[in-house]
Design a protein around this motif. Structure first.
Motif, mmCIF file in Angstrom:
data_model
loop_
_atom_site.group_PDB
_atom_site.id
_atom_site.type_symbol
_atom_site.label_atom_id
_atom_site.label_comp_id
_atom_site.label_asym_id
_atom_site.label_seq_id
_atom_site.Cartn_x
_atom_site.Cartn_y
_atom_site.Cartn_z
ATOM 1 N N GLU A 6 18.945 48.544 95.308
ATOM 2 C CA GLU A 6 20.231 48.265 95.933
ATOM 3 C C GLU A 6 20.380 46.773 96.249
ATOM 4 N N ALA A 7 19.320 46.175 96.766
ATOM 5 C CA ALA A 7 19.353 44.743 97.062
ATOM 6 C C ALA A 7 19.469 43.932 95.774
ATOM 7 N N GLN A 10 23.008 44.064 94.656
ATOM 8 C CA GLN A 10 23.854 43.234 95.511
ATOM 9 C C GLN A 10 23.752 41.762 95.120
ATOM 10 N N VAL A 11 22.557 41.309 94.865
ATOM 11 C CA VAL A 11 22.360 39.913 94.445
ATOM 12 C C VAL A 11 23.014 39.676 93.090
ATOM 13 N N GLY A 13 25.584 41.298 91.804
ATOM 14 C CA GLY A 13 27.032 41.310 91.990
ATOM 15 C C GLY A 13 27.538 40.029 92.625
ATOM 16 N N ALA A 14 26.837 39.535 93.644
ATOM 17 C CA ALA A 14 27.243 38.289 94.294
ATOM 18 C C ALA A 14 27.149 37.115 93.330
#
Length: 61
Positions: A6-7, A10-11, A13-14
């Motif tokens: 998940e992390a 997120q990275v 996507g950012a």
């Protein structure tokens, strides 16, 4: 050792979002320079610089 997927997503996507933002701002700046509109061009380039400096500050500090 476990991977926090998940992390990682997120990275990813950012990173993708910020890359698209910087490229879009740069293209808008180039287009504005070709139309001889210096104000919006400089504002777009300033946005690019701000995003890059913010990223560098996250890395350094």
């Amino acid at each position: 050792m476990t991977i926090k997927w998940e992390a990682l997503l997120q990275v990813f996507g950012a990173t993708l979002l910020v890359t698209v933002l910087v490229v879009t701002l740069f293209v808008i700046g180039i287009r504005a320079l070709s139309d001889e509109k210096k104000g919006p061009a400089y504002a777009s380039f300033a946005g690019c610089v701000a995003v890059v400096l913010y990223g560098l500050s996250l890395i350094v500090f």
